[in-house]
Structures are given as structure tokens and as C-alpha cells.
Motif scaffolding. Structure first.
Motif, PDB file in Angstrom:
ATOM      1  N   GLN A 178       0.846  -1.200   0.000  1.00  0.00           N
ATOM      2  CA  GLN A 178       0.000   0.000   0.000  1.00  0.00           C
ATOM      3  C   GLN A 178       0.880   1.248   0.000  1.00  0.00           C
ATOM      4  N   THR A 179       0.454   2.259  -0.750  1.00  0.00           N
ATOM      5  CA  THR A 179       1.149   3.542  -0.785  1.00  0.00           C
ATOM      6  C   THR A 179       0.131   4.646  -0.587  1.00  0.00           C
ATOM      7  N   VAL A 180       0.414   5.525   0.370  1.00  0.00           N
ATOM      8  CA  VAL A 180      -0.473   6.653   0.642  1.00  0.00           C
ATOM      9  C   VAL A 180       0.338   7.937   0.532  1.00  0.00           C
ATOM     10  N   MET A 181      -0.087   8.826  -0.370  1.00  0.00           N
ATOM     11  CA  MET A 181       0.583  10.111  -0.526  1.00  0.00           C
ATOM     12  C   MET A 181      -0.301  11.173   0.097  1.00  0.00           C
ATOM     13  N   ASN A 182       0.258  11.917   1.038  1.00  0.00           N
ATOM     14  CA  ASN A 182      -0.481  12.956   1.741  1.00  0.00           C
ATOM     15  C   ASN A 182       0.207  14.286   1.469  1.00  0.00           C
ATOM     16  N   ASP A 183      -0.299  15.030   0.467  1.00  0.00           N
ATOM     17  CA  ASP A 183       0.313  16.307   0.101  1.00  0.00           C
ATOM     18  C   ASP A 183       0.248  17.322   1.229  1.00  0.00           C
ATOM     19  N   ALA A 184      -0.824  17.306   2.014  1.00  0.00           N
ATOM     20  CA  ALA A 184      -0.954  18.256   3.126  1.00  0.00           C
ATOM     21  C   ALA A 184       0.154  18.038   4.161  1.00  0.00           C
ATOM     22  N   ALA A 185       0.482  16.797   4.436  1.00  0.00           N
ATOM     23  CA  ALA A 185       1.538  16.470   5.393  1.00  0.00           C
ATOM     24  C   ALA A 185       2.912  16.391   4.724  1.00  0.00           C
ATOM     25  N   ARG A 186       2.916  16.467   3.395  1.00  0.00           N
ATOM     26  CA  ARG A 186       4.136  16.340   2.606  1.00  0.00           C
ATOM     27  C   ARG A 186       4.884  15.046   2.912  1.00  0.00           C
ATOM     28  N   GLU A 187       4.139  13.944   2.840  1.00  0.00           N
ATOM     29  CA  GLU A 187       4.777  12.652   3.074  1.00  0.00           C
ATOM     30  C   GLU A 187       4.152  11.580   2.204  1.00  0.00           C
TER      31      GLU A 187
END
Length: 153
Positions: A32-41
Motif C-alpha cells: 500500500q502507498t499513501v501520498m499525503n500532500d498536506a503532510a508532505r509525506e
């Protein structure tokens, strides 16, 4: 001490170039890959494999945090999960947790650290490599000692 430096001198530049994830293509696979632009991670979980031309990293979880420059502006690279492995052509390092921070040029591998190459093995609780000063420090805690076994060639 000289052999310990030689062991790390080859390992660290290759590891860091892979963990910085800059300049060269990097292939990352996970369950699984989760990209969270708000957290920049970007969080990769489940049998994560990071393949760079100079190093392969295996870990249950990898978190890459990035700056305003996006995913090419890596701030930290953290591999966790208790079974972290970093392998180059000539070196194999294992531990429970690895952190690389480009800003201070520190690579930390902690938790039952074991570094192996053709000339020997070093075991410790922690390895900290300062790339700015080229100083590698193995430490142990709780009265334990750093151990090493080296072979002559």
C-alpha cells in the motif's frame, strides 16, 4: 578501528545516495502507498522494497517526507518495522530502524545493528554516520559493548 572505518566508508555513501532518492531513478514497491500532500509525506507499507542503482532497502514501512519542492525535495527517509535491511553490492546492514536526514547529513541505523562485508562484521545497538565529517560511530547501550570480527585477506 581502521577496518571499521573501511567497512563503513564503502557502505554509507552508497546507502545515502539511495536513501536521498535524488538524481537516479528509484523503484519502490509495497502493498500500500499513501501520498499525503498536506503532510508532505509518502507512506509505503507492507513488504516495502526500495531499489536504487546503488542500494536496495527492505522494510515493513517506509516514510519519505518532502519539502516545497515536492517528492524530489526529500527531507527525511525513515525505514521502520523491526526488520530493516540495506544492501549494496559489497555490504549488508540490518537493524530495526533507519533514518536519513539530508539537511544534517546524518544516517542513523538503530536496534540490533549488524554490518557485514567481505572483511568482517560489526554488531552494535546504533550506528550514526555523519557524512559531512566522514565520522562513523557504533555504540551500545546498557553496558553492552560493540563487537567486531574481521578477517585478513
Amino acid at each position: 578501528m581502521k577496518r571499521v572505518r573501511a567497512l563503513i566508508a564503502v557502505l554509507v555513501p552508497l546507502l545515502v545516495s539511495g536513501m536521498a532518492m535524488a538524481q537516479s531513478p528509484v523503484e519502490i514497491t509495497s502493498d500500500q502507498t499513501v501520498m499525503n500532500d498536506a503532510a508532505r509525506e509518502v507512506v509505503f507499507t507492507g513488504d516495502v522494497v526500495v531499489v536504487h542503482p546503488n542500494v536496495t532497502v527492505w522494510a515493513p514501512k517506509v516514510i519519505a517526507t518532502y519539502g516545497e519542492g515536492g517528492t524530489t525535495d526529500i527531507k527525511t527517509f525513515v525505514a521502520t518495522g523491526g526488520n530493516v535491511r540495506l544492501k549494496t553490492k559489497d555490504q549488508d546492514a540490518t537493524g530495526e530502524h533507519a533514518v536519513y536526514t539530508p539537511a544534517d547529513q546524518l544516517l542513523r541505523l538503530t536496534g540490533n545493528v549488524r554490518v557485514v562485508n567481505a572483511s568482517g562484521t560489526v554488531n552494535a545497538a546504533e550506528l550514526v554516520v555523519n557524512l559531512a565529517t566522514s565520522v562513523s560511530t557504533f555504540t551500545n547501550s546498557g553496558g553492552g559493548r560493540v563487537t567486531g570480527v574481521f578477517t585478513s585477506q
